[in-house]
Design a protein around this motif. Structure first.
Motif, short mmCIF file in Angstrom:
data_model
loop_
_atom_site.label_atom_id
_atom_site.label_comp_id
_atom_site.label_asym_id
_atom_site.label_seq_id
_atom_site.Cartn_x
_atom_site.Cartn_y
_atom_site.Cartn_z
N GLY A 266 -0.79 6.96 -11.78
CA GLY A 266 -1.46 5.69 -12.05
C GLY A 266 -2.93 5.90 -12.37
N LEU A 267 -3.56 4.90 -12.97
CA LEU A 267 -4.95 5.04 -13.42
C LEU A 267 -5.95 4.98 -12.28
N MET A 268 -5.92 3.88 -11.52
CA MET A 268 -6.94 3.66 -10.49
C MET A 268 -6.34 2.95 -9.29
N ALA A 269 -6.99 3.14 -8.14
CA ALA A 269 -6.62 2.38 -6.94
C ALA A 269 -7.87 2.14 -6.11
N TYR A 270 -7.91 0.99 -5.48
CA TYR A 270 -8.93 0.70 -4.48
C TYR A 270 -8.15 0.33 -3.24
N SER A 271 -8.12 1.26 -2.27
CA SER A 271 -7.06 1.16 -1.27
C SER A 271 -7.49 1.57 0.13
N ILE A 272 -6.70 1.10 1.07
CA ILE A 272 -6.79 1.54 2.45
C ILE A 272 -6.13 2.90 2.59
N ASP A 273 -6.30 3.52 3.76
CA ASP A 273 -5.64 4.78 4.09
C ASP A 273 -4.37 4.43 4.86
N LEU A 274 -3.22 4.61 4.23
CA LEU A 274 -1.95 4.22 4.86
C LEU A 274 -1.68 4.99 6.15
N ALA A 275 -2.04 6.27 6.18
CA ALA A 275 -1.83 7.05 7.40
C ALA A 275 -2.65 6.48 8.54
N ASP A 276 -3.89 6.11 8.27
CA ASP A 276 -4.76 5.56 9.32
C ASP A 276 -4.22 4.25 9.88
N ILE A 277 -3.79 3.34 9.00
CA ILE A 277 -3.34 2.06 9.53
C ILE A 277 -2.01 2.19 10.28
N HIS A 278 -1.19 3.17 9.89
CA HIS A 278 0.04 3.39 10.65
C HIS A 278 -0.25 4.01 12.01
N ARG A 279 -1.26 4.85 12.10
CA ARG A 279 -1.68 5.35 13.41
C ARG A 279 -2.19 4.21 14.28
N ARG A 280 -2.94 3.30 13.68
CA ARG A 280 -3.44 2.14 14.44
C ARG A 280 -2.29 1.30 14.96
N ALA A 281 -1.30 1.07 14.10
CA ALA A 281 -0.13 0.29 14.53
C ALA A 281 0.62 0.99 15.65
N ALA A 282 0.74 2.31 15.56
CA ALA A 282 1.41 3.07 16.62
C ALA A 282 0.68 2.90 17.95
N GLY A 283 -0.65 2.89 17.89
CA GLY A 283 -1.42 2.68 19.11
C GLY A 283 -1.16 1.33 19.73
N GLN A 284 -1.04 0.30 18.90
CA GLN A 284 -0.75 -1.04 19.41
C GLN A 284 0.65 -1.09 20.03
N ILE A 285 1.61 -0.43 19.37
CA ILE A 285 2.97 -0.40 19.90
C ILE A 285 2.99 0.26 21.27
N ALA A 286 2.29 1.37 21.41
CA ALA A 286 2.25 2.06 22.69
C ALA A 286 1.63 1.17 23.77
N GLU A 287 0.57 0.45 23.43
CA GLU A 287 -0.05 -0.47 24.39
C GLU A 287 0.95 -1.50 24.89
N ILE A 288 1.70 -2.07 23.96
CA ILE A 288 2.66 -3.12 24.32
C ILE A 288 3.79 -2.55 25.17
#
Length: 334
Positions: A266-288
């Motif tokens: 693809g030409l261009m992207a302006y994006s988040i880091d998918l690995a980072d946000i999945h690590r964040r979600a994993a942390g929330q899951i563990a908390e719960i």
């Protein structure tokens, strides 16, 4: 199609936990349902895409290891948005300890399907979508990660595209029909209006598959499209090869919401880091799973978005990326 036939088709029945297996599990075993709108269930593993590796490694670091004290039921909606509500109800009927919905299209169906099972979602603006009343204090049974950078994000993406492609006036927005009717698409339209640019929906309907993408690109061939913006729907990642190849064949400069599409041409992207946000979600899951109330966990909002540019693709399109834009890029693929 009958509801039961659909669930069998997407693998929900195969992914659910048989009663006999549940009965054999020790009391400490936690069960989560991992539900993706389009990716195959056998890809939702530590051996799948890098962001799922990051997800499961973070869960393990926090004390939850699959097949030791964690059981994961995997489900896919196969990109058929009109059946997400059916899928949500069937997942809820298995009574997992927690539901992980890594894309926003599933968050609302799950909100409607249960008010008691904790849900961790990766989604756009959760307030605008009607998921929660507050980012800091979600309340209820839903928390997660917001990938939405606010109105400014859509203006930023459009501005980057205008900077890369000279004399842009007619831009199309590739999205599903449900997404086109949601707040994020409205924000994109408002950003285009402010910039004096025409933004037209290039709509896939309610199903993500290669035929739908082909149909949309065939239609755009008649419209003299200057450039294309792609919605941040996660289903695009599943079909990234087909999407990027069609954009290249049609010679339409395209800005994507995920770096992973630029990495495959693809030409261009302006994006988040998918690995980072999945690590964040994993942390929330563990908390719960350890006992924290879901509604007390704030939605995480990323503050960093990276600009990725593929110079090889730019050259193939006959584009000269301005030096000022290249200087601001976080990643340049040559």
């Amino acid at each position: 199609m009958k509801r039961r036939e659909f669930i069998t088709l997407v693998g929900g029945a195969a992914a659910a936990w048989p009663l006999a297996v549940r009965a054999q599990q020790p009391a400490k075993m936690k069960r989560i349902a991992m539900v993706h709108p389009s990716r195959k269930v056998d890809e939702l593993t530590i051996n799948g895409p890098p962001w799922y590796k990051a997800f499961f490694e973070e869960l393990s670091r926090l004390g939850y290891v699959e097949r030791q004290n964690l059981s994961v039921g995997r489900y896919s909606g196969e990109g058929r948005t009109e059946h997400y509500a059916d899928l949500a109800r069937d997942v809820v009927s298995t009574h997992p300890d927690l539901i992980f919905a890594p894309h926003g299209a599933l968050a609302l169906p799950f909100k409607s399907a249960t008010t008691t099972i904790p849900i961790v979602a990766i989604t756009g603006d959760p307030i605008a979508l009607g998921l929660v009343p507050s980012i800091a204090h979600p309340g209820g049974n839903i928390t997660g990660v917001s990938t939405d950078g606010g109105f400014e994000l859509y203006g930023k993406r459009l501005g980057l595209l205008v900077e890369a492609v000279p004399k842009v006036s007619n831009v199309h927005y590739l999205a599903s029909q449900p997404h086109w009717e949601r707040p994020s698409a409205a924000a994109a339209r408002e950003a285009a209006r402010r910039a004096g640019i025409s933004l037209t929906g290039a709509l896939l309907g309610t199903t993500f598959n290669e035929a739908a993408y082909q149909r949309v690109f065939n239609s755009m061939a008649q419209d003299q499209v200057d450039a294309l913006l792609v919605s941040d729907e996660g289903e695009h990642i599943t079909y990234r090869i087909a999407l990027v190849e069609l954009a290249a064949k049609s010679r339409i400069p395209t800005l994507y919401p995920y770096r992973e599409l630029v990495e495959v041409g693809g030409l261009m992207a302006y994006s988040i880091d998918l690995a980072d946000i999945h690590r964040r979600a994993a942390g929330q899951i563990a908390e719960i799973l350890k006992g924290t109330r879901t509604g007390d966990i704030p939605f995480y909002q990323p503050t960093r978005f990276d600009l990725t540019i593929n110079l090889k693709t730019a050259k193939a399109l006959g584009l000269e990326i301005p030096a000022t834009l290249l200087a601001r890029a976080d990643n340049v693929i040559e």
